[in-house]
Write an enzyme that holds these catalytic residues in place. Structure first.
Site, short mmCIF file in Angstrom:
data_model
loop_
_atom_site.label_atom_id
_atom_site.label_comp_id
_atom_site.label_asym_id
_atom_site.label_seq_id
_atom_site.Cartn_x
_atom_site.Cartn_y
_atom_site.Cartn_z
N SER A 142 0.84 -1.19 0.00
CA SER A 142 0.00 0.00 0.00
C SER A 142 0.88 1.23 0.00
CB SER A 142 -0.90 0.01 1.24
OG SER A 142 -1.51 1.28 1.41
N TYR A 158 -2.53 -0.75 10.21
CA TYR A 158 -2.57 -1.24 8.83
C TYR A 158 -1.25 -0.94 8.11
CZ TYR A 158 -4.01 -1.51 3.91
OH TYR A 158 -4.09 -1.80 2.55
#
Length: 257
Positions: A142, A158
């Protein structure tokens, strides 16, 4: 024919990757967890491209199931492609969601860790003996974990796991190079997928009002689509990417540029 395993391919980036690989004459073993209908849609889409696909269930957050999954892979390779190895692995499964640092529970932190970091680590370890020499792996990370990425409050757990995956990518590339196995990561920006959060709520379907805001922050002026990412993954896996390893490619359309 080459064969790839795409983890988490019942929708979104994984589904797109499976289809893009089929267009490159690559057979696909795809996994799903809670969306068997989506997995069958992916199989049908691969077959529409003239390819062959097998769908297997896998809970990436349960490493105790990996030996049985490996046995299922061996059976699928033998029965469908008459092979005992495969060529490509895409570690894609995951879930999204946010919690402010002070609100992040150990349960949520551990779930992120099991799914986003521990799962890819030990699944790759379990499958490594089956990967053919000269193969390739792509880990889906990400842009929230990139040094140049947008630091948005609420994503500390995350992004921490995705940052660990980025480090793992480099170490895999170093250790697997002796067998000619390349390892890279892609880091998508905001992408229109069915990725669920920790509560099971599906992101952009539940919150369409955020799409214009994200598009406005993207240099190319729109939200990313699964094919934007799937095409890059397929390129990194095939011979076009044959001299690329240990890299993390941001695929975000210039998000927060």
């Amino acid at each position: 024919m080459r064969v790839a395993i795409v983890i988490g391919a019942s929708s979104g980036i994984g589904q797109s990757t499976a289809i893009q690989l089929a267009k490159r004459d690559t057979g696909v073993i795809l996994t799903y967890s809670g969306n068997p209908a989506g997995a069958q849609d992916t199989v049908a889409a691969v077959e529409k491209e003239g390819g062959t696909a097998v769908a297997l269930r896998l809970d990436i957050g349960r490493s105790d199931t990996f030996p049985a999954f490996r046995d299922d892979v061996v059976t699928a390779l033998r029965d469908t492609w008459q092979r005992d190895t495969f060529d490509h692995l895409v570690n894609n499964a995951g879930f999204g969601g946010m919690a402010m640092f002070e609100d992040t529970t150990e349960e949520l932190f551990d779930r992120f860790m099991r799914v986003l970091l521990k799962g890819p680590y030990f699944l790759t370890q379990a499958l490594l003996p089956l990967i053919a020499d000269g193969g390739a792996i792509v880990n889906v990370s990400s842009n929230s974990a990139l040094p140049t990425g947008l630091v948005d409050a609420g994503y500390s757990a995350y992004a921490t796991m995705k940052g660990g995956l980025n480090v793992l990518t480099r170490y895999m590339a170093k250790e697997f190079a002796a067998r000619g196995i390349r390892v890279n990561a892609v880091s998508p920006g905001p992408t229109r997928t069915r990725l669920s959060d920790a509560s099971g709520v599906v992101g952009f379907e539940a919150y369409p009002e955020v799409i214009p805001m994200l598009a406005a922050k993207t240099a190319l002026g729109r939200l990313g689509e699964p094919d934007d990412i799937g095409k890059v993954i397929a390129t990194l896996l095939d011979d076009t990417g044959g001299w690329i390893t240990a890299q993390n490619i941001e695929v975000s359309g210039g998000y927060d540029l």
